[in-house]
Design a protein around this motif. Structure first.
Motif, short mmCIF file in Angstrom:
data_model
loop_
_atom_site.label_atom_id
_atom_site.label_comp_id
_atom_site.label_asym_id
_atom_site.label_seq_id
_atom_site.Cartn_x
_atom_site.Cartn_y
_atom_site.Cartn_z
N GLN A 1 0.85 -1.19 0.00
CA GLN A 1 0.00 0.00 0.00
C GLN A 1 0.89 1.25 0.00
O GLN A 1 1.74 1.40 0.85
CB GLN A 1 -0.90 0.00 1.22
N GLN A 2 0.66 2.07 -0.99
CA GLN A 2 1.47 3.26 -1.11
C GLN A 2 0.94 4.31 -0.14
O GLN A 2 -0.22 4.73 -0.23
CB GLN A 2 1.41 3.77 -2.55
N LYS B 1 1.04 9.28 -2.21
CA LYS B 1 0.83 9.20 -3.65
C LYS B 1 1.16 10.54 -4.29
O LYS B 1 0.60 11.56 -3.90
CB LYS B 1 -0.62 8.81 -3.96
N GLN B 2 2.07 10.51 -5.26
CA GLN B 2 2.57 11.73 -5.89
C GLN B 2 2.22 11.76 -7.36
O GLN B 2 2.29 10.74 -8.05
CB GLN B 2 4.09 11.79 -5.71
N SER B 3 1.84 12.95 -7.85
CA SER B 3 1.55 13.12 -9.27
C SER B 3 1.89 14.55 -9.70
O SER B 3 1.87 15.47 -8.88
CB SER B 3 0.07 12.84 -9.53
N GLN C 1 3.97 12.04 -12.68
CA GLN C 1 5.26 11.33 -12.70
C GLN C 1 6.31 12.18 -13.39
O GLN C 1 7.48 12.15 -13.02
CB GLN C 1 5.10 9.99 -13.40
N CYS D 1 0.60 15.84 -3.93
CA CYS D 1 0.73 14.62 -3.15
C CYS D 1 -0.48 14.42 -2.26
O CYS D 1 -1.10 15.39 -1.83
CB CYS D 1 2.00 14.64 -2.30
N TYR E 1 -2.09 11.68 0.96
CA TYR E 1 -1.74 10.66 1.95
C TYR E 1 -2.99 10.16 2.63
O TYR E 1 -4.05 10.80 2.57
CB TYR E 1 -0.74 11.24 2.97
N GLU E 2 -2.88 9.00 3.27
CA GLU E 2 -4.02 8.40 3.96
C GLU E 2 -3.86 8.42 5.48
O GLU E 2 -4.82 8.54 6.22
CB GLU E 2 -4.22 6.96 3.49
N GLN F 1 -4.07 16.38 1.49
CA GLN F 1 -3.30 16.65 0.29
C GLN F 1 -2.34 17.80 0.54
O GLN F 1 -2.62 18.69 1.35
CB GLN F 1 -4.24 17.01 -0.88
N GLY G 1 7.13 9.72 -1.64
CA GLY G 1 6.36 9.45 -2.83
C GLY G 1 7.28 8.96 -3.93
O GLY G 1 8.49 8.86 -3.75
N LYS G 2 6.70 8.65 -5.10
CA LYS G 2 7.47 8.04 -6.18
C LYS G 2 8.28 9.05 -6.98
O LYS G 2 9.08 8.65 -7.83
CB LYS G 2 6.55 7.25 -7.09
#
Lengths: 112, 117
Positions: free
Chosen positions: A1-2, A5-7, A9, A23, A25-26, A72, A103-104
């Motif tokens: 589970q990430q 989360k980043q966007s 890419q 970004c 997050y949970e 966020q 994040g990625k």
């Protein structure tokens, strides 16, 4: 589970434009949100960080916007320059005194 | 000299070989970390240590082990390297967080590029 989360890419922006990286997050226990910048061949380096009790932090051309209810946060680079071309990582740390989760990453390219 | 030094910087090895990546720091920090970087996957935490007697697994610890020989030294081992461990590995350090005057900043080394054939 990430966990972070980043966007997007990758991102291409004209010189002088605004670069925006998002970004999400949970984990509601996260209470420290840094952004790291990495140039090719180098290790990441801290760019700017925010605490959850403020909605915005600005350092020069770099601004973090933080929305606690939406879980966020985003990085805005104003007047983007070719020297800003790098990979950017958002990150979060649970309980402020714990390990940092990244994040990625977003590869940003600023066109001259 | 760099505050966080990683050796070797580049290594090519074969499947099944044992590999050790070493990290030393002169920042006097208690906390040390090993991250793995793959294109499109970001930085994934392998192991971390908050002091000499403390070792913790991160997100992707399988296939790796670590040793904290001293406050300044933290090594990462691959007991039997496999091709999907080909990656860029980073060591990092941070100071213990206290109040909000401490940013909790991670200081990274220059990275160790490992290729497993």
């Amino acid at each position: 589970q990430q966990q972070v989360k980043q966007s997007p890419q990758s991102l291409i922006v004209q010189k002088g434009g605004i670069s925006i990286i998002n970004c999400a997050y949970e984990n509601t226990a996260f209470d420290y949100f840094p952004w790291y910048q990495q140039f090719p061949g180098k290790g990441p380096a801290l760019l700017i960080a925010i605490r959850p009790d403020v909605s915005e932090k600005k350092e020069g051309r770099f601004t973090i916007s933080f929305n606690k209810s939406a879980k966020q946060f985003s990085l805005h680079i104003m007047d983007s320059q070719p020297g800003d071309s790098a990979t950017y990582f958002c990150a979060a740390s649970p309980n402020r005194d714990d390990k940092i989760i990244f994040g990625k990453g977003t590869r940003l390219h600023i066109l001259p | 000299d760099a505050d966080v030094t990683q050796t070797p910087r580049n290594r090519i090895t074969k499947t099944g070989k044992r590999i050790m990546l070493e990290c030393s720091q002169t920042k006097g920090h208690d906390r040390m970390y090993w991250y793995r970087q793959d294109p499109g996957l970001g930085l994934q935490l392998i192991y971390y240590s908050f002091d000499v007697k403390d070792i913790n697994k991160g997100e992707i610890s399988d296939g790796y082990s670590v040793s904290r020989q001293a406050q300044a030294k933290f090594s990462l081992s691959l007991e039997s390297a496999i091709p999907n461990q080909t990656a860029l590995y980073f060591c990092a350090t941070s100071d213990r967080l206290g109040d909000w005057t401490n940013t909790g900043e991670l200081f990274f080394g220059e990275g160790s590029r490992l290729t497993v054939l």
